[in-house]
Motif scaffolding. Structure first.
Motif, PDB file in Angstrom:
ATOM      1  N   ASP A  82       0.822  -1.214   0.000  1.00 17.80           N
ATOM      2  CA  ASP A  82       0.000   0.000   0.000  1.00 17.80           C
ATOM      3  C   ASP A  82       0.862   1.273   0.000  1.00 17.80           C
ATOM      4  O   ASP A  82       0.394   2.337  -0.387  1.00 17.80           O
ATOM      5  N   GLU A  83       2.124   1.144   0.401  1.00 19.30           N
ATOM      6  CA  GLU A  83       3.003   2.305   0.380  1.00 19.30           C
ATOM      7  C   GLU A  83       3.697   2.494  -0.975  1.00 19.30           C
ATOM      8  O   GLU A  83       3.882   3.621  -1.430  1.00 19.30           O
ATOM      9  N   ASP A 163       1.464   4.586   8.990  1.00 19.17           N
ATOM     10  CA  ASP A 163       0.523   3.676   9.638  1.00 19.17           C
ATOM     11  C   ASP A 163       0.239   4.034  11.099  1.00 19.17           C
ATOM     12  O   ASP A 163      -0.529   3.323  11.765  1.00 19.17           O
ATOM     13  N   GLN A 218      -2.219   7.397   6.974  1.00 21.69           N
ATOM     14  CA  GLN A 218      -2.399   6.663   5.718  1.00 21.69           C
ATOM     15  C   GLN A 218      -3.720   5.915   5.677  1.00 21.69           C
ATOM     16  O   GLN A 218      -4.230   5.598   4.592  1.00 21.69           O
ATOM     17  N   HIS A 219      -4.259   5.620   6.843  1.00 20.74           N
ATOM     18  CA  HIS A 219      -5.531   4.887   6.897  1.00 20.74           C
ATOM     19  C   HIS A 219      -6.482   5.627   7.837  1.00 20.74           C
ATOM     20  O   HIS A 219      -6.214   5.726   9.034  1.00 20.74           O
TER      21      HIS A 219
HETATM   22 FE   LIG Z   1      -0.194   1.238   5.520  1.00 22.35          FE
END
Ligand SMILES: [Fe+2]
Ligand SMILES: [Fe+2]
Length: 254
Positions: A82-83, A163, A218-219
């Motif tokens: 995801d990065e 994260d 990020q989330h």
């Molecule tokens: Fe992540």
């Protein structure tokens, strides 16, 4: 602003010139969001590429703010799908872009994976992307990954905190002034995604000392408020949990 009805991808400005590009994916019950951050400046920077499978809507969203071909910096916190998954797709779309990450990440993964040589930043290193300066913080194992690092925009005091403060859910506001620690602690309870580093508190204190006013997670939602206080609260919560664990009797084996 929703930029893709099919995927639900949206782009929203969460600090001056900093745009959160968010795509929800059904990876856990209740949904989950994947955010990339675009920093518009003379040398536009993208932090987190998102998974390869969401490259088209991420690219489309960027195009609402700057031509994607003009991206000059493409990086992420640590080497996971995801990065960095769509890194090579972005490097193909932006011929002048330089991939970047932490020095050890370049050594272990980026220079093998990326289609062009990557730039590795050392802890505390600053670089200019035009009108603003960025600072790279090396945060090994916080929350996870030997190569973990975090990017700070000195002009808006926005911490691209990867994260840290991960919140579950698909329908969260782009930016909130309500604390995000309770939600992220719920997530940490559900999925043990923190490395058990001896230096977690020291690294979190270093991040808090930057006095961030926006935590660009990020989330989940980005958080605007006293970032230092929230980071210190996170450190205290982790320490309390560790103390409880150490009080437990040792496991006896026959
Ligand atoms: Fe992540
Ligand atoms: Fe991660």
């Amino acid at each position: 602003m929703i930029t893709n009805q099919g995927t639900g991808t949206r782009i929203d400005e969460v600090a001056a010139g900093i745009y959160r590009i968010c795509t929800p994916l059904d990876v856990i019950p209740g949904g989950f969001t994947f955010n990339s951050y675009l920093i518009a400046d003379d040398e536009p920077l993208l932090f987190h590429t998102g998974y390869r499978k969401i490259f088209p809507p991420t690219l489309e969203a960027i195009g609402k703010v700057v031509p994607a071909a003009k991206l000059r910096w493409i990086g992420g916190s640590h080497f996971e799908g995801d990065e960095y998954g769509a890194l090579n797709d972005f490097l193909a779309a932006a011929p002048e872009a330089t991939p970047f990450g932490t020095e050890i990440g370049v050594l272990t993964s980026l220079n093998d994976f990326a289609s062009r040589p990557a730039r590795g930043f050392e802890d505390g290193e600053e670089f200019s992307i035009g009108s603003r300066r960025m600072k790279w913080l090396y945060t090994p194992h916080v929350p996870h990954g030997w190569d973990c690092g975090i990017l700070f925009d000195l002009s808006t005091k926005t911490l691209m905190c990867g994260d840290l403060f991960t919140q579950p859910g698909a329908n969260l506001p782009p930016l909130t002034e309500s604390e995000v620690l309770s939600a992220s602690e719920g997530m940490r309870g559900m999925m043990d995604y923190y490395a058990h580093s001896m230096r977690t508190s020291a690294i979190l204190e270093h991040l808090a000392s930057l006095q961030p006013s926006v935590l660009a997670c990020q989330h989940g939602s980005a958080y605007r408020g006293d970032g230092a206080a929230l980071i210190r609260e996170l450190a205290t919560t982790i320490e309390r949990g560790n103390a409880k664990l150490s009080e437990q009797p040792p496991v006896v084996t026959a």
